[in-house]
Write a protein that holds these residues in place. Sequence first.
Motif, mmCIF file in Angstrom:
data_model
loop_
_atom_site.group_PDB
_atom_site.id
_atom_site.type_symbol
_atom_site.label_atom_id
_atom_site.label_comp_id
_atom_site.label_asym_id
_atom_site.label_seq_id
_atom_site.Cartn_x
_atom_site.Cartn_y
_atom_site.Cartn_z
ATOM 1 N N GLY A 142 0.836 -1.211 0.000
ATOM 2 C CA GLY A 142 0.000 0.000 0.000
ATOM 3 C C GLY A 142 0.862 1.249 0.000
ATOM 4 N N PRO A 143 0.253 2.390 0.368
ATOM 5 C CA PRO A 143 0.969 3.661 0.337
ATOM 6 C C PRO A 143 2.164 3.717 1.296
ATOM 7 C CG PRO A 143 -1.293 3.937 1.152
ATOM 8 C CD PRO A 143 -1.154 2.516 0.750
ATOM 9 N N VAL A 144 3.132 4.525 0.921
ATOM 10 C CA VAL A 144 4.317 4.730 1.751
ATOM 11 C C VAL A 144 3.974 5.786 2.801
ATOM 12 C CG1 VAL A 144 6.737 5.473 1.740
ATOM 13 C CG2 VAL A 144 5.848 4.104 -0.140
ATOM 14 N N THR A 145 3.315 5.343 3.865
ATOM 15 C CA THR A 145 2.782 6.313 4.832
ATOM 16 C C THR A 145 3.874 6.967 5.661
ATOM 17 O OG1 THR A 145 2.387 4.418 6.251
ATOM 18 C CG2 THR A 145 0.497 5.269 5.038
ATOM 19 N N SER A 146 5.097 6.452 5.575
ATOM 20 C CA SER A 146 6.182 7.072 6.343
ATOM 21 C C SER A 146 6.602 8.415 5.745
ATOM 22 C CB SER A 146 7.378 6.125 6.384
ATOM 23 O OG SER A 146 7.739 5.756 5.072
ATOM 24 N N LEU A 147 6.177 8.693 4.533
ATOM 25 C CA LEU A 147 6.546 9.969 3.901
ATOM 26 C C LEU A 147 5.331 10.878 3.784
ATOM 27 C CD1 LEU A 147 8.892 8.629 1.087
ATOM 28 C CD2 LEU A 147 9.556 9.910 3.134
ATOM 29 N N PRO A 148 5.560 12.194 3.863
ATOM 30 C CA PRO A 148 4.417 13.119 3.791
ATOM 31 C C PRO A 148 3.800 13.117 2.390
ATOM 32 C CG PRO A 148 6.477 14.338 3.762
ATOM 33 C CD PRO A 148 6.843 12.902 3.988
ATOM 34 N N SER A 149 2.506 13.405 2.332
ATOM 35 C CA SER A 149 1.899 13.541 1.013
ATOM 36 C C SER A 149 2.017 14.994 0.576
ATOM 37 C CB SER A 149 0.460 13.067 1.021
ATOM 38 O OG SER A 149 -0.267 13.759 1.985
#
Length: 315
Positions: free
Chosen positions: A283-290
């Motif tokens: 899934g999304p790379v939630t460790s980085l800001p959008s």
Amino acid sequence: MMMATTMVMTSMKQKLDWRLWFFFNLWVVASLCGCDASHVTDSASSAEETTAVSVASLEGFSSTIYAFGQQNGCVTCHASRVNPQWQNPNVELAYQFARPFVDFANPVASIFASYVSNNHCNNPICNNPNNESVMQSLLTQWALIEVQQGSSTSGAVAGSTLANPPYVTATLPIPNPLPLITTKDIAVLRFNLSELTPALSNLSGAVLELSIQSFNTGQNEYKIFNPRIYGNLRSINLSGIHIYVRPASGSGLGTEDVIQGDRWADVQATVRSAATPSPLPDGPVTSLPSITSIVLGVEAQSEADVITIGFAQIR
Ligand code: HEC
């Protein structure tokens, strides 16, 4: 699937009606279960927006149309459930949502004035012709404050399309079916920015990731959100992200959805250099800001669509 096809071909008017119905139900369900809205829309997720809003601008906004929305019930939908979230409890975020809808050089023409009386929410709240002049006067007050402190008036059109984006990604198929917004599953589209046209050396090996779900079981409205870029060796500045969709069987770039699909046109962001996580999550790379917290609604065009992203500027 017959039904899905029929729904895809519905007119724009029906699309709006469907959305109203859909969001209203979401809202009802949410009110009943008392869920925390922020879990649904990711609206509060750390956005790397560069637009710094002055205290005076924020006050100008919060004391005028923001206060109106709070007092007149617009808040019931536009706090978190329905985009644009110009009633978000976080006033700065609300401001970011409201700002593109007002041209400070001509505030009375803002869509906010017509939306108090166009019955778009199927409720007396949005069907009061007397409120048009009230809203126009509030818009004028807000604009005056912005103009006094030299805020730019341009670029304030609600979304805008770009027929020939200077930079385009490669084209990717959109999975079908997509996970529904009511589930925790989030699909991602990952564009290899080494394939950007024209190529940019700073983006060699970088990835543009978009989170994507379906708003409904008919799979005819894509929820596209949380764009992220990683794997860039240097910090980059980008402005204006545009989403083009077309049936796989077609040709060309595709088209932008002007209802809620072109809201990243005003995005301006600095994306710091970040390594591509290894291994990459499913899934999304939630460790980085959008890059932006604005959620798009993009109408599907067929059961097998492809998507291409354009940028107005990257430096
Ligand atoms: C019951 C829910 C609901 C309420 C209450 C509500 N809205 Fe909306 N609003 C929506 C939905 C759904 C949309 C998206 C569909 C559309 O654009 O018509 C929307 C869209 C908008 C938009 C964006 C239009 C665009 O071009 O995208 C504005 C501006 C807006 N509403 C203003 C208002 C104002 C002002 C009020 C209060 C007077 C209000 N809304 C109350 C549901 C609501």
